[in-house]
Design an enzyme around this catalytic site. Structure first.
Site, PDB file in Angstrom:
ATOM      1  N   ARG A 218       0.790  -1.258   0.224  1.00 49.21           N
ATOM      2  CA  ARG A 218      -0.118  -0.142  -0.074  1.00 49.21           C
ATOM      3  C   ARG A 218       0.885   1.352   0.008  1.00 49.21           C
ATOM      4  O   ARG A 218       0.622   2.336  -0.525  1.00 49.21           O
ATOM      5  CB  ARG A 218      -1.063   0.040   1.151  1.00 49.21           C
ATOM      6  CG  ARG A 218      -1.702  -1.196   1.280  1.00 49.21           C
ATOM      7  CD  ARG A 218      -2.882  -1.208  -0.043  1.00 49.21           C
ATOM      8  NE  ARG A 218      -3.678  -2.350   0.099  1.00 49.21           N
ATOM      9  CZ  ARG A 218      -4.549  -2.628  -0.781  1.00 49.21           C
ATOM     10  NH1 ARG A 218      -4.665  -2.030  -1.973  1.00 49.21           N
ATOM     11  NH2 ARG A 218      -5.346  -3.720  -0.597  1.00 49.21           N
ATOM     12  N   GLU A 326      -8.903   7.039  -8.222  1.00 53.66           N
ATOM     13  CA  GLU A 326      -7.938   6.408  -7.534  1.00 53.66           C
ATOM     14  C   GLU A 326      -7.014   7.578  -7.341  1.00 53.66           C
ATOM     15  O   GLU A 326      -6.707   8.408  -8.055  1.00 53.66           O
ATOM     16  CB  GLU A 326      -7.274   5.420  -8.388  1.00 53.66           C
ATOM     17  CG  GLU A 326      -6.138   4.697  -7.687  1.00 53.66           C
ATOM     18  CD  GLU A 326      -5.491   3.335  -8.351  1.00 53.66           C
ATOM     19  OE1 GLU A 326      -6.712   2.622  -9.060  1.00 53.66           O
ATOM     20  OE2 GLU A 326      -4.451   3.436  -8.684  1.00 53.66           O
TER      21      GLU A 326
END
Length: 345
Positions: A218, A326
């Site tokens: 991440r 995103e």
């Protein structure tokens, strides 16, 4: 500082001193990008949204001397501590008149990438930016994003790289046409992978998202001489492994910001710096599926982060059909002392 990311709306002139220290530039825009550009450049043909300029340029510069490395099929620049590369691999071989699957093309790109890391002795892949044509299309019953993930993971495996755990930060966005384009940054020191407690790690996604999971963390923390860098991967409205707020771009934007904050909170627990990272400190690329949503998303960003948001808005397809936005980001800070034992990160 050893590495600086700047985002002017024009490229530096060839005579500028800063040009000598330019590792690479990443540009976006439907028009032809400016002339007199660095040798190492990734140009993505994607429309800028909520912008008064036709193209955008992001410059990665170093205080150290930059050298250009000659390689076939890959553009490389380096300093003593960093390697930046760009690989563009078309799915159709013009010379042979044949086509390859996206899985084959992705594997080839990552094999080239890891070959370069080994050859020039920059063993640690810090960050990768992947732009995939028609990312949510389906070929032979398999979604193209799943094909890309399979090829990427195979590239990792063939290079005897781990595909879980301390893997690099990354993003994968869709473009309308063109080659598979991969830009990457690598170094001589390891990174510290960061995960989001609100999400299942991407490399542990269930099989419904493909037989081979995405290979990225991440976020990651990377270290140069008295500098710490935070790379945040492409982040969306996903909790656990499921998309939330389907059809609601307002809800997806706020959920994405919550996920970004959760990643930043985890990074701050691991940081060796004296300052805490924040959403406001991020240099962000905001990818928007529908042009009509750009103004709303920009307004929400300003409402929640303040009037000065360091963000560029780009028209792109997200890796899931039900995702509308995103966001990725990078931030950095100086360290008062040299990191002592990176193995404990």
């Amino acid at each position: 500082m050893q590495l600086v990311v700047s985002s002017p709306y024009s490229l530096p002139r060839l005579g500028d001193a800063s040009y000598l220290n330019c590792l690479a530039q990443i540009t976006f825009g439907l028009d032809s990008s400016p002339k007199n550009v660095p040798e190492v450049r990734q140009h993505i043909r994607a429309q800028l949204l909520a912008s008064t300029t036709p193209h955008y340029s992001e410059t990665w510069s170093s205080e150290q001397l930059v050298r250009i490395l000659g390689e076939t099929g890959i553009r490389l620049s380096c300093t003593d501590d960093l390697l930046f590369g760009v690989i563009d691999v078309p799915e159709t071989d013009q010379a042979q008149g044949s086509a390859n699957t996206l899985e084959q093309v992705s594997q080839r790109a990552y094999s080239q990438l890891f070959d370069a890391l080994e050859k020039y002795k920059y063993p640690y892949l810090w960050r990768a930016w992947n732009y995939v044509p028609n990312i949510t299309g389906v070929e032979n019953g398999v979604e193209r994003y799943q094909q890309f993930n399979a090829g990427r993971q195979m590239g990792f495996s063939l290079a005897e790289r781990g595909v879980t755990g301390n893997v690099p930060a990354a993003c994968a966005l869709g473009v309308k046409a063109g080659p598979l384009s991969v830009a990457f940054l690598a170094g001589r020191r390891p990174t510290a992978a960061i995960e989001n407690p609100r999400q299942i790690s991407a490399y542990n996604y269930p099989a419904q998202y493909g037989l081979r999971s995405p290979t990225f963390s991440r976020a990651s923390l990377a270290y140069l001489h008295q500098q710490e860098l935070l790379f945040i991967s492409g982040t969306a409205s996903i909790v656990g492994h499921e998309t939330l707020h389907v059809g609601d771009v307002h809800g997806q934007t706020l959920e994405t910001l919550r996920n970004l904050q959760a990643v930043i909170d985890q990074a701050n627990l691991r940081s060796k710096g004296q300052c805490s990272y924040s959403l406001q400190a991020l240099n962000m690329r905001v990818y928007v599926r529908h042009e009509r949503d750009a103004a709303l998303i920009k307004d929400l960003m300003h409402q929640h982060l303040g009037s000065f948001v360091k963000a560029i808005y780009i028209h792109a397809d997200i890796c899931r059909e039900n995702l509308d936005i995103e966001i990725e980001g990078v931030a950095w800070q100086s360290l008062s002392i040299e990191p002592d034992d990176l193995s404990k990160l």
